[in-house]
Design a protein around this motif. Sequence first.
Motif, mmCIF file in Angstrom:
data_model
loop_
_atom_site.group_PDB
_atom_site.id
_atom_site.type_symbol
_atom_site.label_atom_id
_atom_site.label_comp_id
_atom_site.label_asym_id
_atom_site.label_seq_id
_atom_site.Cartn_x
_atom_site.Cartn_y
_atom_site.Cartn_z
ATOM 1 N N ILE A 45 0.918 -1.210 0.037
ATOM 2 C CA ILE A 45 -0.004 -0.163 -0.137
ATOM 3 C C ILE A 45 0.932 1.152 0.042
ATOM 4 N N ASP A 46 1.915 1.365 0.980
ATOM 5 C CA ASP A 46 2.756 2.496 0.877
ATOM 6 C C ASP A 46 3.467 2.671 -0.444
ATOM 7 N N ASN A 47 4.095 1.711 -1.008
ATOM 8 C CA ASN A 47 4.824 1.885 -2.266
ATOM 9 C C ASN A 47 3.963 1.708 -3.521
ATOM 10 N N GLY A 48 2.898 1.950 -3.606
ATOM 11 C CA GLY A 48 2.071 1.992 -4.743
ATOM 12 C C GLY A 48 1.913 0.666 -5.499
ATOM 13 N N GLY A 49 1.819 -0.469 -4.565
ATOM 14 C CA GLY A 49 1.515 -1.795 -5.224
ATOM 15 C C GLY A 49 0.110 -2.097 -5.033
ATOM 16 N N ASP A 50 -0.221 -3.353 -5.099
ATOM 17 C CA ASP A 50 -1.704 -3.809 -5.293
ATOM 18 C C ASP A 50 -2.414 -3.491 -3.941
ATOM 19 N N PRO A 51 -3.244 -2.440 -3.795
ATOM 20 C CA PRO A 51 -3.998 -2.391 -2.411
ATOM 21 C C PRO A 51 -4.910 -3.141 -2.282
ATOM 22 N N ASN A 52 -5.357 -4.205 -3.109
ATOM 23 C CA ASN A 52 -6.667 -5.026 -2.726
ATOM 24 C C ASN A 52 -6.153 -6.408 -2.541
ATOM 25 N N SER A 53 -5.562 -7.011 -3.361
ATOM 26 C CA SER A 53 -5.278 -8.514 -2.992
ATOM 27 C C SER A 53 -3.887 -8.709 -2.496
ATOM 28 N N HIS A 54 -3.074 -7.581 -2.644
ATOM 29 C CA HIS A 54 -1.669 -7.376 -2.011
ATOM 30 C C HIS A 54 -0.835 -8.623 -2.935
ATOM 31 N N TYR A 55 -1.151 -9.014 -4.146
ATOM 32 C CA TYR A 55 -0.411 -10.013 -4.978
ATOM 33 C C TYR A 55 -0.976 -11.262 -4.581
ATOM 34 N N ILE A 56 -1.898 -11.543 -3.644
ATOM 35 C CA ILE A 56 -2.078 -12.869 -3.686
ATOM 36 C C ILE A 56 -2.823 -13.424 -4.756
ATOM 37 N N GLY A 57 -2.387 -14.617 -5.330
ATOM 38 C CA GLY A 57 -2.964 -15.227 -6.421
ATOM 39 C C GLY A 57 -2.278 -14.707 -7.568
ATOM 40 N N GLU A 58 -1.371 -14.074 -7.625
ATOM 41 C CA GLU A 58 -0.307 -13.611 -8.558
ATOM 42 C C GLU A 58 0.659 -14.555 -8.653
ATOM 43 N N ASN A 59 1.338 -14.866 -9.917
ATOM 44 C CA ASN A 59 2.591 -15.515 -9.962
ATOM 45 C C ASN A 59 3.833 -14.865 -9.929
ATOM 46 N N TYR A 60 4.464 -15.206 -8.913
ATOM 47 C CA TYR A 60 5.631 -14.465 -8.340
ATOM 48 C C TYR A 60 6.736 -14.868 -9.278
ATOM 49 N N LEU A 61 6.950 -16.130 -9.791
ATOM 50 C CA LEU A 61 7.862 -16.106 -10.608
ATOM 51 C C LEU A 61 7.781 -15.793 -11.986
ATOM 52 N N LEU A 62 6.388 -15.619 -12.510
ATOM 53 C CA LEU A 62 6.104 -14.912 -13.683
ATOM 54 C C LEU A 62 6.466 -13.493 -13.688
ATOM 55 N N ILE A 63 5.914 -12.748 -12.599
ATOM 56 C CA ILE A 63 6.273 -11.431 -12.409
ATOM 57 C C ILE A 63 8.025 -11.245 -12.521
ATOM 58 N N CYS A 64 8.781 -11.985 -11.859
ATOM 59 C CA CYS A 64 10.124 -11.951 -11.860
ATOM 60 C C CYS A 64 10.755 -12.083 -13.347
ATOM 61 N N ARG A 65 9.942 -12.919 -13.966
ATOM 62 C CA ARG A 65 10.502 -13.181 -15.249
ATOM 63 C C ARG A 65 10.209 -12.333 -16.359
ATOM 64 N N LYS A 66 9.198 -11.536 -16.339
ATOM 65 C CA LYS A 66 8.902 -10.187 -17.218
ATOM 66 C C LYS A 66 9.591 -9.397 -16.825
ATOM 67 N N SER A 67 9.896 -9.092 -15.598
ATOM 68 C CA SER A 67 10.933 -7.972 -15.043
ATOM 69 C C SER A 67 12.213 -8.253 -15.729
ATOM 70 N N ALA A 68 12.716 -9.507 -15.729
ATOM 71 C CA ALA A 68 14.139 -9.819 -16.273
ATOM 72 C C ALA A 68 14.124 -9.675 -17.701
ATOM 73 N N GLU A 69 13.070 -10.030 -18.352
ATOM 74 C CA GLU A 69 12.964 -9.805 -20.060
ATOM 75 C C GLU A 69 13.273 -8.322 -20.309
ATOM 76 N N LEU A 70 12.874 -7.508 -19.042
ATOM 77 C CA LEU A 70 12.932 -5.765 -19.483
ATOM 78 C C LEU A 70 14.374 -5.504 -19.026
ATOM 79 N N GLY A 71 15.336 -6.390 -18.507
ATOM 80 C CA GLY A 71 16.515 -5.901 -18.306
ATOM 81 C C GLY A 71 16.777 -5.893 -16.757
ATOM 82 N N ASP A 72 15.912 -6.376 -15.834
ATOM 83 C CA ASP A 72 16.190 -6.320 -14.519
ATOM 84 C C ASP A 72 16.875 -7.492 -13.978
ATOM 85 N N THR A 73 18.238 -7.131 -13.642
ATOM 86 C CA THR A 73 19.241 -8.432 -13.481
ATOM 87 C C THR A 73 18.521 -8.908 -12.201
ATOM 88 N N LEU A 74 18.017 -7.975 -11.185
ATOM 89 C CA LEU A 74 17.746 -8.534 -9.482
ATOM 90 C C LEU A 74 16.447 -9.470 -9.586
#
Length: 727
Positions: A45-74
């Motif tokens: 909530i404080d950092n502009g994320g998902d204020p409702n489900s707070h990412y419950i049900g989201e695929n954490y691995l998929l989120i990391c993969r998409k960010s990595a494809e955009l050049g995010d090494t972390l």
Amino acid sequence: MSQRILPSDASALQSLIDAMRDGVAIMAEDGTIACVNHVWRQFAIDNGGDPNSHYIGENYLLICRKSAELGDTLARQVEAGLMQILAGATDFRVQYPCHSDTEQRWFELLAAPLELGGARYVLITHRNITTLERARIELTDAEQNTRNLSAIVATMPDAVIAFDRQGLITSWNAAAEKLYGYESGGMVGQSIEMLYPSDWPQGASDYIAEIIESEIKYFDVVRQTRSGELRTIAVTAAPVRSATGDVVGVSTVHRDVTEERLAEQRLRSVLDNLFAFVGVLEPDGTLVEANRAPLEAAGIEAKDVVGKKFWDCYWWNYASEIQGQLQQSCQRARDGEIVRYDVQVRVAGDQLLWIDFQLAPLLDADGVVINLIPSGIDISDRKAMIQALKTSHDTFKDMVAGSPFGIYTVDADFRLAHVSNGAQPVFENVRPLIGRDFSEAIRIIWPDPFASETIKLFQHTLQTGEPYHAPSTIERRQDSNDVEAYDWKIERITMPDGRPGVVCNFYDLSERQRYDEHIRYLMREVNHRSKNLLTVVLSIARQTSRNSPPAEFLDRFAQRLYSLSGSQDLIVQGNWGGVSVKGLVQSQIEHLGAELQGNRIRIDGPEMVFTPTAAQGIGMALHELSTNALKYGSLSNSTGTVSIDWDTTENGKSFWIRWTERGGPLVSPPEHKGFGRTVIERMAALSVGGTVELDYAPEGVQWQLTAPFEEVALTGGVELIKTPGEA
């Protein structure tokens, strides 16, 4: 299919992770976020994320993969680590920054396997390690700074020496070894007083107390090297404090300034022996240094002026305009300009002294003004000389201006440069005058060929230096048609600009010429009148001798000569030009005495001027009438009167003068005609071409002469010519 946490386990698990202070999420084997704790939700909530489900049900691995494809090494690193946990690894951790717009933050991600109800999960923890990271950074920086400072101290060109509060040396760098000749190993633990000369008045404790009190202190001392040599040391000292702020020692920097101080002493000696003002100002105008001469001249000490604004010091604060001028000069010097002018400064006894003052900027290697350098030289003698020269110049100028001679100069460009008062009338029709081309001016005044000849003479003298003198030049002016005469001379001179010029000195002979002509005229007139006068005198002598006994001849002849002399005096006084009628009458009755003239003789008539001839004839007649009146007529008793009046006729063509006697003895015509009657009747009439009426009435003699006006009176103006020097 995503794994689900059994309801019987969910409540206990949620309570457990909510109790944790770090953000926690549980990821199923397929990457789906199954649940998160309270800290995770609040962070989202404080950092502009998902204020409702707070990412419950989201695929954490998929989120990391998409960010990595955009050049995010972390994100790529996190995805790989989580996959390793799912594959059987025991843990995974990675640190990463997560800065906001207002602060810097660091987090650590921890991942560990978790089995619930026979299913495999991953426990993901995000821990805020900002405080630890900042402490680590500060510690690293402190260690680096310590290493840097140690390197700096070790390599500094100046000696760095530290000692504790008892004066025992704790640090001794290489430069200290070089300066004093002692190695570090032999000095650490020794007293700093090892360096003090034997007769040094202060101990280490004295210095330590002063340094602790003042934080940073600068002073010069004399210290002794291992070889026994004494050196002048500039010391910078500061207290050393512990982590709690307590002073535990002193750190000092020693610089050998022996040669510098000797040079400064030599410079100070030189400056103090100069009778010139030399000082140093801060760029804002504050005086920081002054040599001895201006201090002694003003009768003040350095402490009276050092630290003050320069314009507020004793030398300048006697006048606000002088202070303002100095302030402006400081501003100009700060801008890089060298300012110089003559000014008066105040010295002892409130006396003012002229100096040649200069204010110059002192620049550093980058061209920045770091100081202002004022200097001044006593120019009182020069000022006095200039004033004397000016006085001499003004005196000479006044002499030239008031001289009867005319003086003017022509410069190297052949233009009029100076024209004296005596020369101004010559150039009265030349305007503008000063700076006018000399050839033009000459051609305005004089006609050719004289103008061209004069121009050539001036040019010749200007070019060759050969003078020219014309004792007498008579020419008719072109601008006024007047004939003028001059004695003039030209010479080459050096003009104020250093180039040659020509000066012309001339004397106007025109007045002298007119005077000489008048003298010649007067001489001719005197010659002519002298002949006539001798003729009259001879006639008087003959007629007097013919009508007078020998015993009376001398007296009567003398009286008649006296009458003629009175008229002649008036003629001479009038420069042979004319005689006042009233003056003539008074001269001929003067022999009667003041009492008769004041009480019994009345004179009345307009102001007129007789010709010399009329004055002689009428004057002798008046003398004969006055003599007869005194002997036989109205003035022979105590009550009779005489009236003498004159005027012109209404048309102004005739003149008459009348003699009337009243109150005297009874009158009867004379029995015979003598020379006196001849003078009264004939000589007066003949001198002016007029007629005489003479009546011997019983009540008194009446005589009247009538003549043409132009034969009696001067009709034109008479110019009185004065000899040179006559008042």
